[in-house]
Scaffold this motif. Structure first.
Motif, PDB file in Angstrom:
ATOM      1  N   SER A  82    -164.251 -15.283  25.960  1.00  0.00           N
ATOM      2  CA  SER A  82    -163.705 -15.337  27.326  1.00  0.00           C
ATOM      3  C   SER A  82    -163.782 -16.747  27.883  1.00  0.00           C
ATOM      4  CB  SER A  82    -164.466 -14.357  28.220  1.00  0.00           C
ATOM      5  OG  SER A  82    -164.363 -13.028  27.746  1.00  0.00           O
ATOM      6  N   GLN A  83    -164.911 -17.405  27.667  1.00  0.00           N
ATOM      7  CA  GLN A  83    -165.076 -18.780  28.152  1.00  0.00           C
ATOM      8  C   GLN A  83    -164.073 -19.709  27.477  1.00  0.00           C
ATOM      9  OE1 GLN A  83    -169.198 -18.931  27.028  1.00  0.00           O
ATOM     10  NE2 GLN A  83    -169.933 -18.651  29.131  1.00  0.00           N
ATOM     11  N   PHE A  84    -163.860 -19.515  26.198  1.00  0.00           N
ATOM     12  CA  PHE A  84    -162.888 -20.335  25.476  1.00  0.00           C
ATOM     13  C   PHE A  84    -161.496 -20.161  26.075  1.00  0.00           C
ATOM     14  CE2 PHE A  84    -159.722 -21.111  22.232  1.00  0.00           C
ATOM     15  CZ  PHE A  84    -160.152 -22.277  21.633  1.00  0.00           C
ATOM     16  N   GLN A  85    -161.122 -18.933  26.365  1.00  0.00           N
ATOM     17  CA  GLN A  85    -159.780 -18.645  26.862  1.00  0.00           C
ATOM     18  C   GLN A  85    -159.515 -19.256  28.235  1.00  0.00           C
ATOM     19  OE1 GLN A  85    -157.250 -17.255  25.197  1.00  0.00           O
ATOM     20  NE2 GLN A  85    -158.576 -17.113  23.408  1.00  0.00           N
ATOM     21  N   ILE A  86    -160.561 -19.476  29.032  1.00  0.00           N
ATOM     22  CA  ILE A  86    -160.357 -20.077  30.359  1.00  0.00           C
ATOM     23  C   ILE A  86    -160.674 -21.571  30.354  1.00  0.00           C
ATOM     24  CG2 ILE A  86    -160.696 -17.912  31.599  1.00  0.00           C
ATOM     25  CD1 ILE A  86    -163.534 -18.750  32.239  1.00  0.00           C
ATOM     26  N   GLY A  87    -160.845 -22.143  29.177  1.00  0.00           N
ATOM     27  CA  GLY A  87    -161.034 -23.585  29.076  1.00  0.00           C
ATOM     28  C   GLY A  87    -162.444 -24.076  29.316  1.00  0.00           C
ATOM     29  N   GLU A  88    -163.428 -23.172  29.344  1.00  0.00           N
ATOM     30  CA  GLU A  88    -164.823 -23.584  29.511  1.00  0.00           C
ATOM     31  C   GLU A  88    -165.425 -23.804  28.116  1.00  0.00           C
ATOM     32  OE1 GLU A  88    -166.707 -20.594  31.949  1.00  0.00           O
ATOM     33  OE2 GLU A  88    -165.890 -21.481  33.795  1.00  0.00           O
ATOM     34  N   TYR A  89    -164.956 -24.879  27.485  1.00  0.00           N
ATOM     35  CA  TYR A  89    -165.264 -25.080  26.072  1.00  0.00           C
ATOM     36  C   TYR A  89    -166.741 -25.390  25.817  1.00  0.00           C
ATOM     37  CZ  TYR A  89    -160.200 -25.326  25.940  1.00  0.00           C
ATOM     38  OH  TYR A  89    -158.870 -25.026  26.080  1.00  0.00           O
ATOM     39  N   LYS A  90    -167.361 -26.158  26.694  1.00  0.00           N
ATOM     40  CA  LYS A  90    -168.779 -26.463  26.497  1.00  0.00           C
ATOM     41  C   LYS A  90    -169.624 -25.200  26.623  1.00  0.00           C
ATOM     42  CE  LYS A  90    -168.637 -31.319  27.884  1.00  0.00           C
ATOM     43  NZ  LYS A  90    -169.145 -32.351  28.838  1.00  0.00           N
ATOM     44  N   LYS A  91    -169.283 -24.346  27.577  1.00  0.00           N
ATOM     45  CA  LYS A  91    -170.017 -23.086  27.726  1.00  0.00           C
ATOM     46  C   LYS A  91    -169.781 -22.185  26.516  1.00  0.00           C
ATOM     47  CE  LYS A  91    -170.169 -22.924  32.788  1.00  0.00           C
ATOM     48  NZ  LYS A  91    -169.786 -22.159  34.004  1.00  0.00           N
ATOM     49  N   SER A  92    -168.553 -22.192  26.015  1.00  0.00           N
ATOM     50  CA  SER A  92    -168.258 -21.355  24.852  1.00  0.00           C
ATOM     51  C   SER A  92    -169.035 -21.837  23.632  1.00  0.00           C
ATOM     52  CB  SER A  92    -166.754 -21.338  24.564  1.00  0.00           C
ATOM     53  OG  SER A  92    -166.306 -22.535  23.949  1.00  0.00           O
ATOM     54  N   LEU A  93    -169.265 -23.146  23.529  1.00  0.00           N
ATOM     55  CA  LEU A  93    -170.059 -23.664  22.421  1.00  0.00           C
ATOM     56  C   LEU A  93    -171.467 -23.080  22.444  1.00  0.00           C
ATOM     57  CD1 LEU A  93    -169.116 -27.463  22.277  1.00  0.00           C
ATOM     58  CD2 LEU A  93    -168.473 -25.666  20.667  1.00  0.00           C
ATOM     59  N   ALA A  94    -172.047 -23.009  23.646  1.00  0.00           N
ATOM     60  CA  ALA A  94    -173.398 -22.452  23.768  1.00  0.00           C
ATOM     61  C   ALA A  94    -173.409 -20.977  23.390  1.00  0.00           C
ATOM     62  CB  ALA A  94    -173.907 -22.649  25.196  1.00  0.00           C
ATOM     63  N   SER A  95    -172.393 -20.247  23.837  1.00  0.00           N
ATOM     64  CA  SER A  95    -172.336 -18.808  23.553  1.00  0.00           C
ATOM     65  C   SER A  95    -172.107 -18.540  22.065  1.00  0.00           C
ATOM     66  CB  SER A  95    -171.229 -18.149  24.380  1.00  0.00           C
ATOM     67  OG  SER A  95    -171.491 -18.279  25.769  1.00  0.00           O
ATOM     68  N   PHE A  96    -171.137 -19.224  21.476  1.00  0.00           N
ATOM     69  CA  PHE A  96    -170.874 -19.024  20.056  1.00  0.00           C
ATOM     70  C   PHE A  96    -172.038 -19.541  19.199  1.00  0.00           C
ATOM     71  CE2 PHE A  96    -166.235 -19.034  21.305  1.00  0.00           C
ATOM     72  CZ  PHE A  96    -166.029 -17.698  20.982  1.00  0.00           C
ATOM     73  N   GLY A  97    -172.719 -20.567  19.697  1.00  0.00           N
ATOM     74  CA  GLY A  97    -173.900 -21.048  18.992  1.00  0.00           C
ATOM     75  C   GLY A  97    -174.976 -19.979  18.898  1.00  0.00           C
ATOM     76  N   LYS A  98    -175.128 -19.184  19.976  1.00  0.00           N
ATOM     77  CA  LYS A  98    -176.090 -18.078  19.951  1.00  0.00           C
ATOM     78  C   LYS A  98    -175.636 -16.981  19.001  1.00  0.00           C
ATOM     79  CE  LYS A  98    -177.881 -18.896  24.613  1.00  0.00           C
ATOM     80  NZ  LYS A  98    -177.987 -18.389  26.013  1.00  0.00           N
ATOM     81  N   VAL A  99    -174.314 -16.799  18.915  1.00  0.00           N
ATOM     82  CA  VAL A  99    -173.794 -15.783  17.994  1.00  0.00           C
ATOM     83  C   VAL A  99    -174.194 -16.107  16.560  1.00  0.00           C
ATOM     84  CG1 VAL A  99    -171.728 -14.713  17.039  1.00  0.00           C
ATOM     85  CG2 VAL A  99    -171.841 -15.184  19.482  1.00  0.00           C
ATOM     86  N   VAL A 100    -173.951 -17.348  16.126  1.00  0.00           N
ATOM     87  CA  VAL A 100    -174.238 -17.685  14.728  1.00  0.00           C
ATOM     88  C   VAL A 100    -175.737 -17.775  14.475  1.00  0.00           C
ATOM     89  CG1 VAL A 100    -172.015 -18.810  14.379  1.00  0.00           C
ATOM     90  CG2 VAL A 100    -173.966 -20.175  15.146  1.00  0.00           C
ATOM     91  N   ALA A 101    -176.519 -18.032  15.545  1.00  0.00           N
ATOM     92  CA  ALA A 101    -177.976 -18.004  15.379  1.00  0.00           C
ATOM     93  C   ALA A 101    -178.442 -16.577  15.108  1.00  0.00           C
ATOM     94  CB  ALA A 101    -178.651 -18.564  16.629  1.00  0.00           C
ATOM     95  N   LEU A 102    -177.773 -15.623  15.758  1.00  0.00           N
ATOM     96  CA  LEU A 102    -178.108 -14.215  15.569  1.00  0.00           C
ATOM     97  C   LEU A 102    -177.444 -13.628  14.337  1.00  0.00           C
ATOM     98  CD1 LEU A 102    -177.673 -13.173  19.315  1.00  0.00           C
ATOM     99  CD2 LEU A 102    -179.843 -13.132  18.070  1.00  0.00           C
ATOM    100  N   ARG A 103    -176.231 -14.104  14.054  1.00  0.00           N
ATOM    101  CA  ARG A 103    -175.440 -13.590  12.943  1.00  0.00           C
ATOM    102  C   ARG A 103    -174.853 -14.763  12.163  1.00  0.00           C
ATOM    103  NH1 ARG A 103    -172.026  -9.300  13.658  1.00  0.00           N
ATOM    104  NH2 ARG A 103    -170.980 -10.136  11.822  1.00  0.00           N
ATOM    105  N   PRO A 104    -175.604 -15.336  11.231  1.00  0.00           N
ATOM    106  CA  PRO A 104    -175.115 -16.501  10.479  1.00  0.00           C
ATOM    107  C   PRO A 104    -173.861 -16.227   9.659  1.00  0.00           C
ATOM    108  CG  PRO A 104    -177.490 -16.239  10.232  1.00  0.00           C
ATOM    109  CD  PRO A 104    -176.991 -14.990  10.879  1.00  0.00           C
ATOM    110  N   ASP A 105    -173.489 -14.963   9.501  1.00  0.00           N
ATOM    111  CA  ASP A 105    -172.309 -14.619   8.714  1.00  0.00           C
ATOM    112  C   ASP A 105    -171.095 -14.329   9.593  1.00  0.00           C
ATOM    113  OD1 ASP A 105    -173.277 -12.286   9.844  1.00  0.00           O
ATOM    114  OD2 ASP A 105    -172.823 -11.028   8.093  1.00  0.00           O
ATOM    115  N   HIS A 106    -171.149 -14.729  10.856  1.00  0.00           N
ATOM    116  CA  HIS A 106    -170.072 -14.424  11.810  1.00  0.00           C
ATOM    117  C   HIS A 106    -168.988 -15.497  11.709  1.00  0.00           C
ATOM    118  CE1 HIS A 106    -167.993 -12.936  15.279  1.00  0.00           C
ATOM    119  NE2 HIS A 106    -168.958 -12.083  15.584  1.00  0.00           N
ATOM    120  N   GLY A 107    -168.019 -15.283  10.821  1.00  0.00           N
ATOM    121  CA  GLY A 107    -166.985 -16.278  10.563  1.00  0.00           C
ATOM    122  C   GLY A 107    -166.148 -16.627  11.770  1.00  0.00           C
ATOM    123  N   SER A 108    -165.813 -15.644  12.604  1.00  0.00           N
ATOM    124  CA  SER A 108    -164.973 -15.906  13.777  1.00  0.00           C
ATOM    125  C   SER A 108    -165.669 -16.816  14.768  1.00  0.00           C
ATOM    126  CB  SER A 108    -164.582 -14.591  14.455  1.00  0.00           C
ATOM    127  OG  SER A 108    -163.687 -13.857  13.655  1.00  0.00           O
TER     128      SER A 108
END
Length: 224
Positions: A82-108
């Motif tokens: 959602s953050q990516f879609q509204i142009g909040e790219y720095k915030k999306s980096l933090a959110s997706f960073g938590k995703v891969v920390a929790l799920r290292p196999d999350h390709g998307s």
């Protein structure tokens, strides 16, 4: 939403958006039932907002679901998306960073990490040094490479990594700038071309990709 159906929806989320909101809507509708809806009301509202294409509201609701849902990679992925879609790219980096920390196999998640970093690296309206831009582009390339390790048949990963390599070639191959380096720029363009050729191998006959290969070769061969 049952966990397996939620995961199926999230895996296909970016494909659904590429194909249009209709596919996105169907995927969510197939997985959602009253009995299996998330218990957190803000997650439910966030999912509904995603369904409606209201990414700003989705980001707001999903943000309110934290920190209670911060350990759920699916919630964090939806927030980052959602953050990516509204142009909040720095915030999306933090959110997706938590995703891969929790799920290292999350390709998307790696894919969107790469896209967000590439966008931030080339934004001309922001005051970012050439060194930091190069670091972001290199990090984007690494994210795409990780995604490719997880799904080597996904064409968009090679195409987007090619864009990052091209942008790195432009950054280091612009004569007269302090960070000009012909060798690095040449290598970046060569890697760009290799990825575009891989796109053609997976999807033969794409004229737009053939055109991009020609452009990259011209850029590379005209380095001074």
């Amino acid at each position: 939403m049952k966990r397996d159906k939620l995961n199926m929806f999230l895996r296909k989320l970016n494909h659904g958006v590429v194909g249009g909101m209709l596919c996105f809507t169907v995927l969510l509708a197939q997985g959602q039932t009253t009995e299996t809806a998330p218990s957190n009301p803000n997650v439910r509202l966030g999912q509904k907002a995603l369904l409606d294409g209201d990414f700003k509201s989705a980001a707001n609701y999903l943000q309110k679901a934290l920190p209670a849902e911060a350990g759920d990679p699916d919630v964090m992925y939806m927030l980052g998306y959602s953050q990516f879609q509204i142009g909040e790219y720095k915030k999306s980096l933090a959110s997706f960073g938590k995703v891969v920390a929790l799920r290292p196999d999350h390709g998307s998640a790696y894919y969107y990490l790469g896209k967000a970093k590439n966008i931030l690296a080339v934004q001309t309206e922001t005051k970012t040094s050439s060194g930091n831009r190069e670091k972001m582009l290199s990090a984007a390339i690494a994210d795409y490479s990780k995604a490719i390790e997880l799904n080597a048949e996904d064409v968009k990963l090679y195409q987007n990594r090619a864009i990052a390599y091209r942008d790195l070639g432009i950054l280091r191959g612009t004569s007269g700038t302090s960070n000009y380096d012909k060798a690095i720029a040449t290598e970046a363009y060569n890697n760009c071309i290799a990825d575009l050729e891989q796109v053609l191998a997976l999807t033969p006959g794409k004229k737009d990709i053939q055109t991009e290969i020609k452009k990259a070769k011209v850029y590379r061969d005209n380095l001074k």
